[in-house]
Design a protein around this motif. Structure first.
Motif, PDB file in Angstrom:
ATOM      1  N   UNK A 147     -11.262  -4.962  -1.068  1.00 45.83           N
ATOM      2  CA  UNK A 147     -10.457  -5.229  -2.263  1.00 45.83           C
ATOM      3  C   UNK A 147     -10.785  -4.182  -3.313  1.00 45.83           C
ATOM      4  N   UNK A 148      -9.749  -3.654  -3.960  1.00 41.06           N
ATOM      5  CA  UNK A 148      -9.932  -2.680  -5.036  1.00 41.06           C
ATOM      6  C   UNK A 148      -8.862  -2.905  -6.092  1.00 41.06           C
ATOM      7  N   UNK A 149      -9.155  -2.522  -7.332  1.00 41.12           N
ATOM      8  CA  UNK A 149      -8.191  -2.694  -8.408  1.00 41.12           C
ATOM      9  C   UNK A 149      -8.225  -4.092  -8.991  1.00 41.12           C
ATOM     10  N   UNK A 150      -7.553  -4.254 -10.097  1.00 39.38           N
ATOM     11  CA  UNK A 150      -7.529  -5.527 -10.818  1.00 39.38           C
ATOM     12  C   UNK A 150      -6.187  -6.228 -10.621  1.00 39.38           C
ATOM     13  N   UNK A 151      -6.203  -7.548 -10.763  1.00 41.90           N
ATOM     14  CA  UNK A 151      -4.968  -8.334 -10.647  1.00 41.90           C
ATOM     15  C   UNK A 151      -3.978  -7.883 -11.714  1.00 41.90           C
ATOM     16  N   UNK A 152      -2.715  -7.744 -11.302  1.00 41.75           N
ATOM     17  CA  UNK A 152      -1.670  -7.246 -12.186  1.00 41.75           C
ATOM     18  C   UNK A 152      -0.513  -8.239 -12.231  1.00 41.75           C
ATOM     19  N   UNK A 153       0.415  -7.997 -13.155  1.00 37.41           N
ATOM     20  CA  UNK A 153       1.663  -8.751 -13.156  1.00 37.41           C
ATOM     21  C   UNK A 153       2.496  -8.392 -11.929  1.00 37.41           C
ATOM     22  N   UNK A 154       2.397  -7.152 -11.490  1.00 40.95           N
ATOM     23  CA  UNK A 154       3.108  -6.699 -10.290  1.00 40.95           C
ATOM     24  C   UNK A 154       2.415  -7.233  -9.036  1.00 40.95           C
ATOM     25  N   UNK A 155       3.091  -7.281  -7.906  1.00 40.64           N
ATOM     26  CA  UNK A 155       2.512  -7.897  -6.706  1.00 40.64           C
ATOM     27  C   UNK A 155       1.349  -7.083  -6.138  1.00 40.64           C
ATOM     28  N   UNK A 156       0.403  -7.765  -5.482  1.00 43.04           N
ATOM     29  CA  UNK A 156      -0.680  -7.061  -4.802  1.00 43.04           C
ATOM     30  C   UNK A 156      -0.179  -6.393  -3.519  1.00 43.04           C
ATOM     31  N   UNK A 157      -0.974  -5.458  -3.016  1.00 44.72           N
ATOM     32  CA  UNK A 157      -0.661  -4.757  -1.773  1.00 44.72           C
ATOM     33  C   UNK A 157      -1.679  -5.143  -0.708  1.00 44.72           C
ATOM     34  N   UNK A 158      -1.225  -5.296   0.527  1.00 43.60           N
ATOM     35  CA  UNK A 158      -2.113  -5.514   1.673  1.00 43.60           C
ATOM     36  C   UNK A 158      -1.836  -4.430   2.700  1.00 43.60           C
ATOM     37  N   UNK A 159      -2.846  -3.606   3.005  1.00 41.85           N
ATOM     38  CA  UNK A 159      -2.714  -2.468   3.907  1.00 41.85           C
ATOM     39  C   UNK A 159      -3.296  -2.820   5.273  1.00 41.85           C
ATOM     40  N   UNK A 160      -2.533  -2.531   6.329  1.00 44.48           N
ATOM     41  CA  UNK A 160      -2.925  -2.942   7.692  1.00 44.48           C
ATOM     42  C   UNK A 160      -2.889  -1.729   8.615  1.00 44.48           C
ATOM     43  N   UNK A 161      -4.015  -1.461   9.258  1.00 46.58           N
ATOM     44  CA  UNK A 161      -4.203  -0.282  10.101  1.00 46.58           C
ATOM     45  C   UNK A 161      -3.481  -0.393  11.441  1.00 46.58           C
ATOM     46  N   UNK A 162      -3.473   0.725  12.174  1.00 52.74           N
ATOM     47  CA  UNK A 162      -2.898   0.766  13.504  1.00 52.74           C
ATOM     48  C   UNK A 162      -3.932   0.560  14.598  1.00 52.74           C
ATOM     49  N   UNK A 163      -3.509   0.739  15.840  1.00 51.24           N
ATOM     50  CA  UNK A 163      -4.347   0.510  17.013  1.00 51.24           C
ATOM     51  C   UNK A 163      -5.560   1.439  16.972  1.00 51.24           C
ATOM     52  N   UNK A 164      -6.758   0.853  17.092  1.00 47.66           N
ATOM     53  CA  UNK A 164      -7.989   1.623  17.137  1.00 47.66           C
ATOM     54  C   UNK A 164      -8.511   2.063  15.793  1.00 47.66           C
ATOM     55  N   UNK A 165      -7.769   1.827  14.712  1.00 49.15           N
ATOM     56  CA  UNK A 165      -8.203   2.242  13.377  1.00 49.15           C
ATOM     57  C   UNK A 165      -8.795   1.047  12.623  1.00 49.15           C
ATOM     58  N   UNK A 166      -8.937   1.187  11.311  1.00 46.58           N
ATOM     59  CA  UNK A 166      -9.588   0.147  10.510  1.00 46.58           C
ATOM     60  C   UNK A 166      -9.226   0.343   9.041  1.00 46.58           C
ATOM     61  N   UNK A 167      -9.849  -0.431   8.168  1.00 45.07           N
ATOM     62  CA  UNK A 167      -9.636  -0.264   6.727  1.00 45.07           C
ATOM     63  C   UNK A 167      -9.992   1.146   6.265  1.00 45.07           C
ATOM     64  N   UNK A 168     -10.919   1.807   6.966  1.00 46.12           N
ATOM     65  CA  UNK A 168     -11.314   3.166   6.587  1.00 46.12           C
ATOM     66  C   UNK A 168     -10.125   4.124   6.591  1.00 46.12           C
ATOM     67  N   UNK A 169      -9.131   3.853   7.407  1.00 49.02           N
ATOM     68  CA  UNK A 169      -7.992   4.767   7.534  1.00 49.02           C
ATOM     69  C   UNK A 169      -7.134   4.775   6.279  1.00 49.02           C
ATOM     70  N   UNK A 170      -7.349   3.806   5.377  1.00 53.30           N
ATOM     71  CA  UNK A 170      -6.573   3.707   4.144  1.00 53.30           C
ATOM     72  C   UNK A 170      -7.363   4.203   2.932  1.00 53.30           C
ATOM     73  N   UNK A 171      -8.515   4.840   3.140  1.00 55.96           N
ATOM     74  CA  UNK A 171      -9.390   5.176   2.007  1.00 55.96           C
ATOM     75  C   UNK A 171      -8.689   6.071   0.985  1.00 55.96           C
ATOM     76  N   UNK A 172      -7.848   7.006   1.456  1.00 54.39           N
ATOM     77  CA  UNK A 172      -7.155   7.917   0.542  1.00 54.39           C
ATOM     78  C   UNK A 172      -6.072   7.198  -0.257  1.00 54.39           C
ATOM     79  N   UNK A 173      -5.538   6.137   0.290  1.00 51.98           N
ATOM     80  CA  UNK A 173      -4.487   5.376  -0.391  1.00 51.98           C
ATOM     81  C   UNK A 173      -5.081   4.404  -1.394  1.00 51.98           C
TER      82      UNK A 173
END
Length: 313
Positions: free
Chosen positions: A28-54
């Motif tokens: 989890x990163x960032x603070x709760x906003x009026x705008x909707x939260x984002x949930x990022x989901x990796x592909x086959x063989x990857x993990x949350x690490x694959x979203x570090x730049x995003x």
């Protein structure tokens, strides 16, 4: 003037959530906003690490979550039947129990297909869905749509139709043998094979770093990783993408890495438009993982699109 944070290559530390008796890793990163939260989901063989730049950039404007699907990354790898329905329920329960409000889901490849399953079949959990080179089979042409990118990687090269059918059936038989699956797993998990595979599916070879290779290799060393690999190959495909698109009520953004050798994006794109004509779509000069290869472009497009739908949902 607001300054856009630089892309970071350092993964955000995460936590564990207990789901159906199994440990699920999330970030989890960032603070709760009026705008909707984002949930990022990796592909086959990857993990949350694959979203570090995003995560590094998007957290300035959104509450951002990322999760390791059961069987991948730092999440548990029990011996069980893995399927799109299982991961759909995992994401739906995570949104309900942990995030606590409807979410915009964004997924790459297998993760994209899983996000689409949530948005179509658990619509109360999704305010929108973003698919980045999403996997998943269509009803009309099952032979050309792989259930996940790794199966595309180990398929035989294209052959004349008769040979293609024969080799496809032979591959299915081979993958059905436990020993063959174990040998295949031990091969594809080698760091040099991981690097070669990534260099085939990234247009920008400089994005294939030692860190990226290690992030994909490390989970393959966990107890149960080989069983997860075997179980995924032996389980049937989930619901067809065209059926899911016809069920979809939330807005859809498609981000295509147009240089993806595993998916013919120019042929696959019209199939999505056929069943969801109101989708928003962009083609990027990238391969199978545009979020990691051209993160600034993906982050900018994703941010603008989410802000646009936040005004109407």
């Amino acid at each position: 003037m607001q300054v856009t944070p630089a892309v970071s290559t350092t993964p955000t530390p995460g936590k564990y959530w207990q789901w159906r008796g199994q440990s699920i890793y999330y970030v989890k990163a960032g603070e709760k906003q009026q705008r909707p939260p984002l949930l990022l989901v990796h592909g086959f063989g990857a993990s949350t690490d694959h979203w570090r730049k995003n995560i590094a950039q998007l957290q300035a404007d959104f509450e951002v979550w990322a999760i390791d699907l059961l069987g991948f990354g730092r999440s548990a790898k029990p011996e069980m039947a893995y399927s799109a329905d299982l991961w759909r329920d995992q994401l739906n329960d995570f949104i309900t129990e942990v995030i606590g409000q409807p979410t915009v889901l964004a997924g790459n490849s297998l993760g994209g297909y899983t996000c689409l399953c949530v948005a179509a079949q658990r619509p109360e959990a999704a305010l929108g869905v973003v698919l980045l080179n999403s996997a998943g089979p269509f009803s009309a042409d099952q032979s050309s749509d792989e259930p996940d990118p790794l199966q595309a990687e180990v398929q035989p090269p294209k052959q004349p139709e008769v040979w293609q059918k024969f080799l496809g059936e032979a591959a299915k038989w081979i993958f059905g043998q436990p020993l063959a699956r174990l040998i295949l797993f031990q091969y594809v998990r080698q760091p040099w094979v991981i690097r070669q595979t990534l260099e085939r599916v990234y247009l920008d070879k400089s994005a294939v770093t030692d860190q990226l290779v290690e992030e994909i290799y490390r989970p393959s060393c966990d107890a149960g990783a080989a069983q997860v690999f075997a179980a995924i190959f032996s389980n049937p495909q989930g619901e067809k993408v065209d059926i899911l698109l016809q069920q979809l009520k939330s807005p859809l953004l498609m981000l295509w890495g147009e240089g993806d050798p595993w998916m013919n994006t120019k042929e696959r794109s019209p199939k999505f438009r056929q069943y969801c004509p109101n989708l928003t779509e962009y083609f990027l000069r990238a391969g199978h993982c545009p979020h990691d290869e051209v993160p600034e472009q993906v982050n900018s497009l994703l941010k603008s699109w989410v802000l646009s739908i936040a005004d109407v949902v």
